[in-house]
Enzyme design. Structure first.
Site, PDB file in Angstrom:
ATOM      1  N   HIS A 178      26.373  15.131  66.136  1.00 52.52           N
ATOM      2  CA  HIS A 178      27.061  13.870  65.874  1.00 52.52           C
ATOM      3  C   HIS A 178      28.400  14.196  65.208  1.00 52.52           C
ATOM      4  O   HIS A 178      28.549  15.213  64.540  1.00 52.52           O
ATOM      5  CB  HIS A 178      26.182  13.031  64.946  1.00 52.52           C
ATOM      6  CG  HIS A 178      26.643  11.634  64.709  1.00 52.52           C
ATOM      7  ND1 HIS A 178      27.664  11.321  63.834  1.00 52.52           N
ATOM      8  CD2 HIS A 178      26.195  10.444  65.201  1.00 52.52           C
ATOM      9  CE1 HIS A 178      27.833  10.006  63.803  1.00 52.52           C
ATOM     10  NE2 HIS A 178      26.965   9.455  64.619  1.00 52.52           N
ATOM     11  N   ASP A 206      20.911  17.878  59.867  1.00 57.07           N
ATOM     12  CA  ASP A 206      21.139  16.447  60.006  1.00 57.07           C
ATOM     13  C   ASP A 206      19.847  15.838  60.536  1.00 57.07           C
ATOM     14  O   ASP A 206      19.514  15.984  61.703  1.00 57.07           O
ATOM     15  CB  ASP A 206      22.308  16.210  60.969  1.00 57.07           C
ATOM     16  CG  ASP A 206      22.482  14.753  61.364  1.00 57.07           C
ATOM     17  OD1 ASP A 206      21.699  13.888  60.897  1.00 57.07           O
ATOM     18  OD2 ASP A 206      23.408  14.464  62.156  1.00 57.07           O
ATOM     19  N   GLN A 247      18.047  11.261  62.867  1.00 55.49           N
ATOM     20  CA  GLN A 247      17.234  10.759  63.980  1.00 55.49           C
ATOM     21  C   GLN A 247      15.802  11.267  63.945  1.00 55.49           C
ATOM     22  O   GLN A 247      15.023  10.977  64.862  1.00 55.49           O
ATOM     23  CB  GLN A 247      17.888  11.156  65.311  1.00 55.49           C
ATOM     24  CG  GLN A 247      19.256  10.553  65.542  1.00 55.49           C
ATOM     25  CD  GLN A 247      19.216   9.049  65.730  1.00 55.49           C
ATOM     26  OE1 GLN A 247      18.195   8.483  66.109  1.00 55.49           O
ATOM     27  NE2 GLN A 247      20.325   8.385  65.453  1.00 55.49           N
ATOM     28  N   LYS A 301      18.132   4.085  59.369  1.00 59.68           N
ATOM     29  CA  LYS A 301      17.457   4.551  60.582  1.00 59.68           C
ATOM     30  C   LYS A 301      15.955   4.773  60.341  1.00 59.68           C
ATOM     31  O   LYS A 301      15.224   5.161  61.246  1.00 59.68           O
ATOM     32  CB  LYS A 301      18.113   5.830  61.094  1.00 59.68           C
ATOM     33  CG  LYS A 301      19.575   5.638  61.515  1.00 59.68           C
ATOM     34  CD  LYS A 301      20.190   6.934  62.005  1.00 59.68           C
ATOM     35  CE  LYS A 301      21.704   6.823  62.160  1.00 59.68           C
ATOM     36  NZ  LYS A 301      22.118   5.963  63.262  1.00 59.68           N
ATOM     37  N   CYS A 330      29.114   8.747  69.340  1.00 58.65           N
ATOM     38  CA  CYS A 330      29.650   9.656  68.315  1.00 58.65           C
ATOM     39  C   CYS A 330      29.277  11.100  68.620  1.00 58.65           C
ATOM     40  O   CYS A 330      28.959  11.881  67.715  1.00 58.65           O
ATOM     41  CB  CYS A 330      29.184   9.256  66.927  1.00 58.65           C
ATOM     42  SG  CYS A 330      29.838   7.680  66.360  1.00 58.65           S
TER      43      CYS A 330
END
Length: 428
Positions: free
Chosen positions: A140, A217, A220, A243, A381
């Site tokens: 991202h 990261d 998700q 999220k 993104c």
């Protein structure tokens, strides 16, 4: 003007076949009873943000009605109670990630701020010209741009691991790019654009063997599978509350205690200090050192409520449910003549990116919206990843625990409607 909301949970919903069924979950999310364009809302934009259960909405409401005060500063009861709630939220996140210590949990505004915190505090004090930061093509923008800025400031160099045609990371290239000058490996746990799940524990072990620090990261990942930062072995792990069925404006940076203790502050202000004089200031221990000013107290409490909600349902059940949805959607959408799936890695989370011949993703998204189906259209993104596949963007349907087979069927019907409008539908 929006139509009034029907009663929560109105309308029959079908459980997911093949195990992992979560009947009745949608009724916990008030917004899912909201009509869109006179149709039932089919919300498939969960990769951008998830909807919020009543438990999270009520937790924030209750804080402002019963406990609102600033933390860490007051001797009065409300301040003490707000501090207790905030500290309890930190402990809830610690347990959810299986961090060794609550002090390893830093509250931020989200994944983006968490990554920028590491870039500014750890990176600017560690990197020098010629050092290397290893990323992947799947990242991202929030896990690209902060490192580009850091490289401009320090003279460090970015290296990028490619992916194959399925969207799977090329592990041989990862090993080849790891070198004696690699100082940081920053990788996504789950691709927001394709759903590819990276083998983060394996990658972390290889990076550590090369002497590199690892940031993951996890934006998700945290809503869809159990995350154990000690088992992964990473040095930093970042995610966003919104999220994970929590509020916007709250996120988390996990950092190993030893690393956080050696890092300088990245923002100055109240509550991150030990002493202040015009000649010199001294700073608090982590995590307060990295939480300057009044934090998002209600957001932290709402995030803890979201974690409690997800934990009650069970991540294993959620993962099984979403896996069944992804399998059904991949077959149903992939079988539509003129549709191309983008990202077909063997290990995937509940994200389906696709293209429809003759229809721009933005046009497709607009037509689907008119049918009550909310998806995301664009580059997500992840412009370098789109460039890798030679496309400007995709349509993306992303799934959550409250989605079901009816939602997939509505998506398929809406794609057929778009093909009919554009005159591109083929028999099949």
């Amino acid at each position: 003007m929006n139509a009034p909301l029907p009663p929560a949970g109105a309308g029959a919903r079908h459980a997911t076949p093949a195990g992992g069924a979560l009947p009745g979950i949608a009724a916990d999310f008030p917004i899912l009873a909201r009509p869109v364009h006179g149709r039932r809302l089919v919300y498939l934009d969960n990769g951008a943000t998830t909807q919020k259960p009543e438990a999270v909405i009520e937790a924030e409401r209750r804080f402002y009605r019963e406990s609102n005060a600033n933390i860490h500063r007051g001797v009065h009861r409300l301040s003490q109670h707000a501090t207790e709630l905030y500290d309890a939220a930190r402990a809830t996140v610690q347990r959810y990630l299986n961090a060794a210590h609550a002090e390893e949990i830093v509250f931020t505004r989200g994944t983006t701020e968490a990554i920028n915190l590491v870039a500014h505090s750890w990176g600017r004090s560690r990197l020098e010209a010629g050092d290397e930061i290893l990323l992947t093509t799947l990242e991202h923008h929030s896990n690209i741009v902060p490192w580009q800025l850091l490289c401009e400031q320090t003279g460090a160099v970015l290296k990028v691991v490619p992916v194959d045609e399925s969207g799977t990371l090329e592990l041989a290239a990862f090993d080849a790019l790891l070198g004696e000058r690699t100082r940081l490996v920053a990788i996504t746990h789950v691709s927001n654009a394709l759903g590819t799940v990276n083998p983060v524990a394996t990658l972390t072990a290889r990076a550590h063997a090369a002497g590199a620090v690892v940031l993951i990261d996890g934006a998700q990942a945290v809503a869809h599978q159990a995350v154990d930062v000690q088992a992964i072995g990473c040095d930093f792990y970042a995610f966003s509350g919104h999220k994970l069925y929590g509020p916007t404006g709250i996120g988390v940076l996990y950092g190993r205690a030893g690393l956080l203790a050696a890092m300088p502050p990245w923002q100055g202000g109240g509550d991150m200090i030990r002493t202040v004089a015009f000649e010199r200031s001294t700073f608090a221990e982590p995590p307060q050192r990295f939480e300057a000013g009044t934090p998002n107290i209600a957001g932290a409490i709402g995030l803890a409520a979201a974690i409690d909600y997800v934990s009650r349902i069970g991540l294993a059940r959620i993962a099984a449910h979403e896996h069944a949805l992804l399998a059904h959607a991949s077959a149903a959408v992939g079988d539509i003549p003129g549709v191309r799936l983008v990202g077909t890695a063997q290990d995937k989370a509940g994200i389906l990116s696709f293209l429809v011949d003759g229809i721009h993703p933005h046009d497709l998204g607009t037509i689907l919206d008119a049918e009550g189906v909310a998806i995301r259209a664009g580059h997500h993104c992840a412009m370098p990843l789109m460039t890798r596949f030679g496309i400007p963007g995709t349509a993306r349907a992303s799934f959550a625990m409250y989605n079901d087979i009816d939602d997939i069927d509505a998506l398929v019907a809406a794609i057929h409607k778009a093909q009919d409008l554009f005159g591109t539908r083929r028999p099949g």
